[in-house]
Design a protein around this motif. Structure first.
Motif, PDB file in Angstrom:
ATOM      1  N   ALA B  91      40.914  52.617  40.400  1.00  0.00           N
ATOM      2  CA  ALA B  91      39.948  52.682  39.298  1.00  0.00           C
ATOM      3  C   ALA B  91      39.766  51.303  38.661  1.00  0.00           C
ATOM      4  CB  ALA B  91      40.419  53.691  38.261  1.00  0.00           C
ATOM      5  N   TRP B  92      40.846  50.580  38.538  1.00  0.00           N
ATOM      6  CA  TRP B  92      40.761  49.236  37.916  1.00  0.00           C
ATOM      7  C   TRP B  92      39.811  48.345  38.708  1.00  0.00           C
ATOM      8  CZ3 TRP B  92      41.158  46.417  33.833  1.00  0.00           C
ATOM      9  CH2 TRP B  92      41.240  45.028  33.941  1.00  0.00           C
ATOM     10  N   PHE B  93      40.020  48.303  40.012  1.00  0.00           N
ATOM     11  CA  PHE B  93      39.184  47.417  40.818  1.00  0.00           C
ATOM     12  C   PHE B  93      37.735  47.906  40.892  1.00  0.00           C
ATOM     13  CE2 PHE B  93      41.703  44.013  42.266  1.00  0.00           C
ATOM     14  CZ  PHE B  93      43.003  44.462  42.363  1.00  0.00           C
ATOM     15  N   LYS B  94      37.584  49.225  40.853  1.00  0.00           N
ATOM     16  CA  LYS B  94      36.218  49.745  40.980  1.00  0.00           C
ATOM     17  C   LYS B  94      35.458  49.716  39.660  1.00  0.00           C
ATOM     18  CE  LYS B  94      35.225  53.218  44.440  1.00  0.00           C
ATOM     19  NZ  LYS B  94      35.179  52.593  45.673  1.00  0.00           N
ATOM     20  N   TYR B  95      36.156  49.964  38.551  1.00  0.00           N
ATOM     21  CA  TYR B  95      35.442  50.207  37.299  1.00  0.00           C
ATOM     22  C   TYR B  95      35.694  49.204  36.179  1.00  0.00           C
ATOM     23  CZ  TYR B  95      34.551  54.591  39.583  1.00  0.00           C
ATOM     24  OH  TYR B  95      34.157  55.534  40.496  1.00  0.00           O
ATOM     25  N   ALA B  96      36.592  48.259  36.377  1.00  0.00           N
ATOM     26  CA  ALA B  96      36.921  47.323  35.295  1.00  0.00           C
ATOM     27  C   ALA B  96      35.685  46.585  34.792  1.00  0.00           C
ATOM     28  CB  ALA B  96      37.973  46.320  35.768  1.00  0.00           C
ATOM     29  N   PRO B 103      38.046  40.730  28.555  1.00  0.00           N
ATOM     30  CA  PRO B 103      37.744  39.327  28.879  1.00  0.00           C
ATOM     31  C   PRO B 103      37.369  39.192  30.353  1.00  0.00           C
ATOM     32  CG  PRO B 103      39.968  39.558  27.953  1.00  0.00           C
ATOM     33  CD  PRO B 103      39.443  40.929  28.141  1.00  0.00           C
ATOM     34  N   LYS B 104      36.397  38.330  30.624  1.00  0.00           N
ATOM     35  CA  LYS B 104      35.871  38.216  31.990  1.00  0.00           C
ATOM     36  C   LYS B 104      36.931  37.716  32.973  1.00  0.00           C
ATOM     37  CE  LYS B 104      30.965  37.876  31.290  1.00  0.00           C
ATOM     38  NZ  LYS B 104      29.786  37.092  31.099  1.00  0.00           N
ATOM     39  N   ASP B 105      37.880  36.920  32.464  1.00  0.00           N
ATOM     40  CA  ASP B 105      38.910  36.334  33.347  1.00  0.00           C
ATOM     41  C   ASP B 105      39.758  37.381  34.060  1.00  0.00           C
ATOM     42  OD1 ASP B 105      39.648  33.523  31.142  1.00  0.00           O
ATOM     43  OD2 ASP B 105      38.070  33.929  32.609  1.00  0.00           O
ATOM     44  N   ILE B 106      39.966  38.508  33.387  1.00  0.00           N
ATOM     45  CA  ILE B 106      40.878  39.490  33.994  1.00  0.00           C
ATOM     46  C   ILE B 106      40.137  40.527  34.847  1.00  0.00           C
ATOM     47  CG2 ILE B 106      42.582  39.214  32.150  1.00  0.00           C
ATOM     48  CD1 ILE B 106      41.715  42.019  31.148  1.00  0.00           C
ATOM     49  N   ILE B 107      38.836  40.483  34.786  1.00  0.00           N
ATOM     50  CA  ILE B 107      38.069  41.478  35.560  1.00  0.00           C
ATOM     51  C   ILE B 107      37.996  41.018  37.007  1.00  0.00           C
ATOM     52  CG2 ILE B 107      35.797  42.523  35.874  1.00  0.00           C
ATOM     53  CD1 ILE B 107      35.489  42.413  32.852  1.00  0.00           C
TER      54      ILE B 107
END
Lengths: 309, 475
Positions: B91-96, B103-107
């Motif tokens: 979910a993190w990789f698909k929906y972050a 913050p954009k850095d962690i997406i």
């Protein structure tokens, strides 16, 4: 299967196709313009950046030499463009070569335009290529091109559309490229043109330099003067910020000179803003053509013959 | 390295096969399995090496979980812990990127390749351990069943028990027993990809990109674009599935069928028994049945179906278009459940009509799958039914149509639809069986000749244009 393929290709050689017909018409007209001139000429050899971007009348007026714009289509790639030029040049000519950057990247792989034009109108060009290039040309011919050849779709000259002999004036320059002729389609294209990363895409050993060296040698032995300049090109931010792109544009003149070409000018001086273009990142509109021609004249100086000594 | 690239066919595959062949003569399955695992890791890192780090973390965590579950040390906690861990990573990789407050850095900028597939395989594995359907695998077999490169990136979603017995047999059977079938599957899949799928892609892109850019297209062009996409995704997924099976057979592994003439389906229920079969099976076994399946009354059954399919839509992509696509498929399956009561609709006479209706509805729903936003999808649907823009050129000349065959979308679509409806699939042609204990017949000389011609055409197409990535690589 490969033998069958070669036979299929052979069966449609010299059949004209609509996709390359306009190129043939334009070359035919320009060759006639050149042959009608006695004595020396100033001939501009390149793709369509020259066709759209140079006012040949102005050059003729400045240098008092009959001037013909022989620029047609960079999509034919360097070897074919130089081949066509050799057919029309003669002793005493001055050749100006503002070649598109894509031409310097030629690495032996043909594209559809080069293949199509060769089969339809210039089959003898095929035999000037190396064995590897010949193989590439046969192997990379699309199925649709062979079918198009058998259909003989280009038997009649092109008389409509932007590209064609009907829009070439008496000096070989493109007409109908004023800003007011830009429709929604052209404006949309210009608005969305993305940078072309020649620096990133340049092959390690481009075959182009071999062809340029050979052409220059041929020109010298035939008493023809060659002058290379940067082409017209749409300016983009990345050309000034990316290391590979900066390196490409900065070193191009130097690399040309290293193989003995008379290259003058700085590529960045001939990069222009987006709103000066017509329908591609190499085609200036007619108004901007004047600005570029003046800049080119400034580069070439008051006496072009001095560059030939 | 795509399966449909020269690099894969002439560099990677010959080396991997050559060494596997040499190792075969030692007769030790673990040597061959080890080599294939190492090759698969190399294959995976050719895409982006940091993806391997994500995969490694998930592999290790789930393996530890399986050991703890098997040892009955807080088994339920480890089960749910690993499922939540796996789903959270996915979910993190698909929906972050949808959480704009982060913050954009962690997406993450890209989705690790194959994550949607191996996540489900790992979940199935730990659940099967919990339910005592299997015991924890030895590390090599565990790695093999997840990493085996033919199925690593885009399925099929395999169960451990489908692969493990075959790994044991590696090197023990006659070498290259089914290589002819493997090569046949691979070549036919390759041709479908580089010739059919990629050609339809150009037509589909033109139509959908025009609508997305706010340009006007006619009703005919909209249908042309949509049917092209329907054919593109069909041949793309079909091609991948067949190439995966072919590669599996070349190395002596029988992979499950994942694609079985889905456009011949006579209902949405039937469609999902033919399209992405292993995904349907996973959803049925690990989601639908645990939710109660069809055992808790009609209302609950319909709810379960719609919920599972909505999640299936979300699994495919992070946009609302995918969720809506899944939801509507769920609604259609629920509708099929309701219609099943009417015996007259089960009549064989109605089958062609049902196939046509199912195909048309599936195709219409592809608009959601392909569109970049709900707005584009809405615009596209409007174009499809904009009768005012309907126009047929009455000045057709046959030879002009024929010349334009390469660009005339209808000269491609009509034969393609007839082909998918009436021609046999590869399972029938090659007489393929998923059960590795079944013998496969030797392929005929004519099929061999046909494969040779198909391969020549495929190489020719690959030389003219770079092949596009497979659609299911995105998920």
């Amino acid at each position: 299967m490969s033998l069958l393929w070669v036979m299929l290709i052979l069966g449609q050689i010299k059949n004209p196709t609509i996709t390359s017909r306009w190129v043939y018409d334009v070359y035919t007209k320009k060759s006639k313009l050149l042959s009608d001139i006695n004595g020396s000429r100033l001939v501009i050899v390149a793709g369509s950046n020259a066709l759209f971007g140079i006012d040949s009348k102005k050059l003729e007026k400045r240098y008092h030499i009959p001037t013909i714009n022989f620029g047609v289509n960079a999509g034919l790639f360097l070897p074919l463009v130089l081949y066509e030029a050799k057919k029309v040049l003669r002793r005493g000519d001055i050749v100006l070569l503002p070649l598109e950057y894509s031409m310097y990247l030629y690495d032996g792989e043909p594209n559809e335009q080069m293949i199509g034009y060769t089969y339809s109108f210039e089959p003898s060009f095929f035999w000037t290529l190396s064995l590897k290039e010949q193989f590439e040309m046969i192997w990379k011919t699309p199925f649709s091109r062979v079918l198009e050849g058998y259909m003989k779709t280009g038997t009649k000259p092109i008389t409509k559309g932007l590209y064609g002999a009907h829009h070439i004036d008496a000096h070989g320059d493109q007409t109908h490229s004023l800003k007011r002729y830009m429709g929604g389609f052209e404006k949309d294209i210009i608005k969305h043109i993305k940078p072309t990363l020649y620096g990133k895409d340049e092959p390690k050993k481009a075959l182009a330099w071999k062809y340029l060296k050979e052409f220059d040698k041929w020109a010298k032995t035939h008493g023809i003067c060659t002058i290379y300049t940067p082409p017209v090109f749409m300016d983009q931010k990345i050309y000034h910020t990316d290391k590979k792109e900066i390196n490409f544009y900065k070193t191009l003149p130097k690399r040309a000179k290293e193989i003995g070409l008379k290259f003058i000018g700085n590529p960045y001086d001939f990069m222009y803003p987006r709103d000066m273009f017509f329908n591609t990142d190499y085609h200036l509109n007619a108004e901007a053509r004047q600005i570029h021609t003046d800049r080119l004249l400034k580069l070439l100086g008051s006496d072009i013959h001095k560059l030939c000594r | 390295m795509l399966f449909s690239s020269f690099e894969f066919i002439f560099h990677f595959l010959p080396v991997v096969f050559g060494v596997a062949l040499l190792l075969h003569y030692f007769g030790k399955s673990r040597y061959i399995a080890g080599w294939l695992v190492a090759s698969s890791i190399y294959y995976y890192t050719d895409f982006k090496s940091w993806h391997l780090a994500v995969l490694a973390v998930m592999l290790i965590f789930n393996y530890i979980a399986s050991l703890k579950i098997s040892a009955k040390k807080r088994a339920r906690l480890w089960l749910w812990g690993s499922i939540i861990f796996d789903i959270s990573i996915l979910a993190w990789f698909k929906y972050a990127h949808t959480f704009t407050f982060l913050p954009k850095d962690i997406i993450p900028s890209t989705l690790p390749l194959g994550i949607s597939f191996y996540t489900f395989q790992l979940i199935a594995y730990v659940v099967d351990i919990y339910k005592e359907r299997l015991t924890p695998a030895k590390p090599l077999k565990y790695l093999f069943f997840i990493l085996f490169f033919p199925q690593l990136i885009a399925g099929p979603i395999v169960h451990y028990l489908q692969i493990a017995p075959q790994v044991k047999e590696l090197g023990k059977k006659r070498c290259c027993e089914y290589i002819d079938s493997g090569v046949l599957f691979f070549i036919i899949g390759l041709l479908k990809k580089v010739w059919l799928a990629d050609t339809f892609a150009t037509f589909a892109d033109k139509a959908f990109n025009s609508v997305a850019a706010g340009k006007s297209i006619s009703m005919i062009d909209a249908w042309g674009g949509l049917l092209s996409y329907s054919m593109q995704i069909y041949f793309d997924f079909c091609a991948y599935s067949e190439m995966a099976i072919g590669l599996g057979l070349i190395f002596g592994i029988r992979l499950p069928l994942n694609f079985l003439s889905p456009y011949k389906a006579d209902s949405f229920r039937d469609f999902w028994r033919r399209w992405h079969i292993t995904l349907s099976t996973f959803l049925r076994d690990y989601l639908y049945i645990p939710l109660g399946g069809s055992r808790k009354g009609r209302g609950r059954t319909l709810f379960n179906v719609i919920a599972v399919m909505t999640l299936a839509g979300a699994w495919h992509g992070s946009g609302w278009t995918f969720v809506l696509w899944g939801f509507l498929h769920g609604v259609m399956i629920a509708f099929n459940h309701l219609l099943y009561r009417f015996r007259v609709l089960q009549s064989k006479i109605l089958k062609p009509v049902k196939i046509f209706v199912t195909f048309t509805t599936v195709t219409l729903l592809w608009v959601l799958f392909r569109s970049d936003s709900l707005k584009t999808a809405k615009q596209y649907y409007i174009k499809l039914f904009d009768i005012s823009s309907f126009h047929i050129d009455t000045h057709w000349e046959f030879w002009k149509l024929l010349y334009h065959w390469s660009s005339s979308v209808w000269l491609w679509i009509i034969p393609a639809i007839l082909g998918v409806w009436f021609l046999p699939n590869m399972k029938k042609i090659a007489k393929y069986s998923e059960d590795f204990r079944d013998k496969l017949p030797s392929q005929s000389l004519w099929l061999g000749v046909f494969s040779g011609i198909a391969l020549w055409i495929a190489f020719k197409m690959m030389s003219s244009e770079a092949s596009r990535s497979f659609i299911y690589f995105m998920f």
